[in-house]
Design a protein around this motif. Structure first.
Motif, short mmCIF file in Angstrom:
data_model
loop_
_atom_site.label_atom_id
_atom_site.label_comp_id
_atom_site.label_asym_id
_atom_site.label_seq_id
_atom_site.Cartn_x
_atom_site.Cartn_y
_atom_site.Cartn_z
N GLY A 1 2.76 -2.07 1.71
CA GLY A 1 2.19 -0.75 1.98
C GLY A 1 1.01 -0.40 1.11
O GLY A 1 0.82 0.78 0.77
N ALA A 2 0.20 -1.38 0.76
CA ALA A 2 -0.95 -1.12 -0.10
C ALA A 2 -2.01 -0.31 0.63
O ALA A 2 -2.31 -0.56 1.81
CB ALA A 2 -1.56 -2.45 -0.57
N SER A 3 -2.55 0.67 -0.05
CA SER A 3 -3.65 1.46 0.49
C SER A 3 -4.93 0.63 0.43
O SER A 3 -4.97 -0.43 -0.20
CB SER A 3 -3.81 2.75 -0.33
N PRO A 4 -6.02 1.07 1.09
CA PRO A 4 -7.28 0.31 1.01
C PRO A 4 -7.73 0.08 -0.43
O PRO A 4 -8.20 -1.01 -0.76
CB PRO A 4 -8.26 1.19 1.79
N TRP A 5 -7.60 1.10 -1.29
CA TRP A 5 -8.00 0.92 -2.68
C TRP A 5 -7.08 -0.08 -3.39
O TRP A 5 -7.54 -0.93 -4.15
CB TRP A 5 -7.98 2.25 -3.42
N GLN A 6 -5.77 0.02 -3.14
CA GLN A 6 -4.84 -0.93 -3.76
C GLN A 6 -5.07 -2.35 -3.24
O GLN A 6 -4.92 -3.31 -4.00
CB GLN A 6 -3.41 -0.49 -3.49
N MET A 7 -5.41 -2.47 -1.96
CA MET A 7 -5.71 -3.79 -1.41
C MET A 7 -6.92 -4.40 -2.13
O MET A 7 -6.92 -5.58 -2.47
CB MET A 7 -5.98 -3.68 0.08
N PHE A 8 -7.93 -3.57 -2.38
CA PHE A 8 -9.11 -4.07 -3.10
C PHE A 8 -8.77 -4.37 -4.55
O PHE A 8 -9.14 -5.44 -5.06
CB PHE A 8 -10.22 -3.02 -3.03
N ARG A 9 -8.06 -3.45 -5.19
CA ARG A 9 -7.81 -3.58 -6.63
C ARG A 9 -6.88 -4.73 -6.96
O ARG A 9 -7.10 -5.47 -7.94
CB ARG A 9 -7.22 -2.26 -7.16
#
Length: 287
Positions: free
Chosen positions: A187-195
């Motif tokens: 369930g990663a958000s777009p920012w978490q996916m990038f980070r």
């Protein structure tokens, strides 16, 4: 059931561990010391050969001054303060252009690597611009920014941009689908996916492109300063050659070489600090 006597089985193969397995740290240090010695010995040998050729008259010292002459002239110019303004002029143009080009190339490369539609829209145009020699853009930048620092910085930024853009886009596209799927499952958000996914997986390859861009940036600014600048190492080299001051010309060349090596090594060091999980360069000593 048939049994085979031990003497009928043939000799046993015994593998003995080598020095790199018994003493890995010691072996690595010896290997590293050997590599550093070779790295210093080869240029030193060439310099000594050059000095010998100049002293013996094998080459025309008026055209190719001896290294001792170049060193003495460089020391005198540095002590008198005549060399540092040119070094600083080149350095500040490289740093400013490199910062702008790296930021723009990384952001656009990340965007195009993540979004196929953006990549489909922009990649043909950028590919066409990439093959244009960057020095051919200098008149365009002169028309845009006029005389001064603007055209020099813009030329370096344009050069660095393409190296960083290509390496970033390729690195993001090369991130395995399994990594992305794992992020989505959690369930990663777009920012978490990038980070936590795209950045750690792509950053080592991005920094390789940034290091290549660092060396090319120095080459481009020196060529640009020979054409459209009144100071800087490129102008020093070109102007001293026109005045037949070959010793000063070689001082400028040595400064450019030192600046390029220093800049490239600083980017390499920054890469090691930013990506401690990445393997070391294969060109460096490994145990």
């Amino acid at each position: 059931m048939t049994t085979v006597a031990p003497e009928a089985r043939g000799p046993a193969l015994v593998r003995r561990p080598g020095p790199h397995e018994l003493h890995p740290v010691r072996t690595h240090r010896r290997r590293r010391a050997l590599e550093l010695s070779l790295a210093a010995a080869v240029p030193l040998l060439l310099v000594l050969l050059w000095q010998l050729a100049a002293v013996r008259g094998w080459i025309d010292e008026r055209v190719y001054p001896a290294p001792s002459t170049i060193l003495a002239d460089g020391w005198d110019r540095a002590a008198a303060g005549d060399l540092w303004p040119d070094v600083w002029a080149t350095l500040k143009r490289v740093l400013a252009g490199y910062a702008v080009g790296t930021a723009a190339g990384y952001l656009l490369g990340l965007l195009m690597g993540s979004l196929p539609l953006v990549r489909a829209a922009l990649e043909p145009l950028l590919d066409a611009l990439y093959v244009v020699p960057k020095l051919a853009l200098l008149p365009v930048f002169l028309n845009m920014f006029g005389l001064g620092e603007g055209p020099q910085v813009a030329l370096v930024a344009a050069t660095v941009f393409f190296f960083v853009w290509i390496s970033t886009m390729s690195a993001v596209m090369a991130v395995p689908d399994g990594h992305r799927d794992a992020g989505r499952v959690f369930g990663a958000s777009p920012w978490q996916m990038f980070r936590h996914v795209l950045l750690p997986a792509s950053l080592p390859a991005v920094l390789v492109g940034a290091r290549i861009a660092a060396g090319v940036a120095v080459l481009v600014i020196v060529a640009s300063e020979q054409i459209a600048a009144t100071d800087g190492l490129g102008h020093l080299i070109f102007d001293s050659r026109a005045l037949f001051q070959n010793d000063v010309m070689f001082v400028g060349i040595v400064c450019v070489a030192a600046l390029g090596v220093l800049f490239s090594e600083l980017v390499r060091l920054a890469g090691r600090l930013l990506t401690p999980w990445a393997p070391r360069d294969r060109g460096r000593g490994q145990a």
